[in-house]
Design a protein around this motif. Structure first.
Motif: not given
Length: 398
Positions: A207, A272, A313-314
């Motif tokens: 990722s 984030s 995820p996302a």
């Protein structure tokens, strides 16, 4: 022409055949001497003779066909050795010795590509400090790498905000970053110094958040353990992890953000903002005492159930290499196609592609250091860019 006892034709005696390159090509293909011997229809002893230089004229054409390297590859100069002891490897407990040799052989080929880049274009010079002064026994395992991370952020003028493009940042400071070919990715990211240039190899299947942490972790090895034979000892890996955590999420900035006890929803907001994985953010909050051991463990169970231990995820779009993208687009303008570059290096074209282009065919998150990472730093050094200005300055890729 002459024949060997096994009946293979050889070339006329050519003293320029380089046995070290034969060994390198064999290791790159992950073959033992016996396996190469079987493929060539000779004895293991004959292969040993080829690699020690005792045979003046090995069958270059046959060797080229079997190993998939151009014949010319075996008649070039020695390639600088990559000392296994000086490489900061991870996740090697289940990797065979032949796999390690295969990856180190790939790193040697990458060094050829790196030197080609520097020979034809002026790329950013290394600006990576050395923080290895303290003896291991005198170091505070946590405080020392954290202090180094804070010092490097200050030296690179990063301020209190998140690093928007970690890959662009290290490239701008002269770190040469290449991708691990798909067949070699069980080894994981690794780094080393070679001829004054720091190198990092990345698993691009991970990722974006994990790749950023891997970059920071390997940067930690480069600044903390230069010239140190880490031997994959746990304490060195923990030091690199602590460096990466402090570099990506500086303590002072985080303490200005977090008031009271953070919730799991807060963790996702923070992860984030700082562009790190949920697991890395949870570890950082626990490391700095924002959450208790019990809450940390509870979070980890929840993150595992949601799939955050295996991936993100996302998550964000992966970062790509601005330096490599610019350089190879400019090289293409100068007539250097991938095929011509591979031929100039006497390498199989697929080797060039697997090492370089895994980091250039990706979507880059906009803004941050993506733009200025190397803009204005690429200059022709061989006169190939005639007509682009009096001093041969290359245009930046827009």
């Amino acid at each position: 022409m002459m024949t060997t006892p096994e009946g293979l034709w050889t070339d006329q005696i050519d003293e320029s055949f380089n046995p070290s390159r034969l060994k390198l090509a064999r290791e790159r293909r992950g073959l033992t001497k016996q396996q190469l011997a079987d493929l060539c229809g000779v004895s293991r002893r004959t292969v040993t003779s080829w690699e020690t230089g005792d045979t003046e004229s090995p069958p270059a054409e046959a060797i080229s066909d079997v190993l998939g390297f151009p014949r010319a590859f075996f008649f070039e100069d020695d390639i600088s050795a990559v000392d296994k002891a000086a490489v900061s490897f991870r996740a090697l407990s289940t990797v065979s010795a032949y796999k390690v040799e295969r990856v180190l052989a790939m790193a040697k080929l990458a060094s050829l590509i790196s030197r080609w880049m520097d020979r034809h274009y002026k790329t950013p010079a290394p600006q990576v400090p050395d923080f290895t002064e303290a003896e291991p026994r005198e170091r505070d395992r946590v405080a020392w790498p954290v202090a180094a991370a804070e010092s490097l952020r200050a030296e690179w003028a990063l301020g209190p905000k998140p690093v928007k493009n970690m890959l662009g940042l290290v490239e701008r400071h002269g770190v040469r970053v290449f991708s691990l070919p798909g067949s070699d990715r069980e080894v994981d990211a690794f780094s080393y110094w070679e001829a004054g240039r720091p190198f990092i190899f990345l698993n691009v299947d991970r990722s974006a958040e994990r790749m950023r942490f891997d970059l920071a972790h390997e940067l930690g090895h480069l600044v903390l353990h230069r010239g140190v034979f880490t031997k994959r000892e746990r304490r060195f890996e923990l030091e690199a992890n602590d460096f990466a955590s402090a570099f990506l999420v500086p303590e002072d900035s985080l303490r200005m953000q977090v008031v009271g006890r953070p919730s799991l929803d807060d963790l996702f907001t923070l992860k984030s903002h700082w562009r790190v994985s949920a697991v890395a953010m949870a570890y950082r909050l626990h490391q700095l005492g924002f959450v208790s051991e019990w809450i940390y463990r509870t979070w980890m169970i929840e993150l595992t159930q949601r799939g955050y231990r295996a991936g993100e995820p996302a998550g964000r779009d992966p970062e790509s290499s601005v330096l490599l993208k610019q350089l190879f687009e400019l090289a293409r303008e100068d007539g250097w196609t991938p095929r011509k570059i591979a031929a100039d290096l006497c390498l199989p074209e697929d080797e060039l592609g697997s090492i370089v282009f895994g980091l250039t065919m990706r979507v880059v998150d906009g803004g941050g250091e993506t733009g200025p990472a190397v803009t204005g730093h690429l200059h022709a050094v061989d006169g190939a860019a005639a007509g682009r200005g009096a001093h041969g300055k290359l245009r930046a890729v827009r």
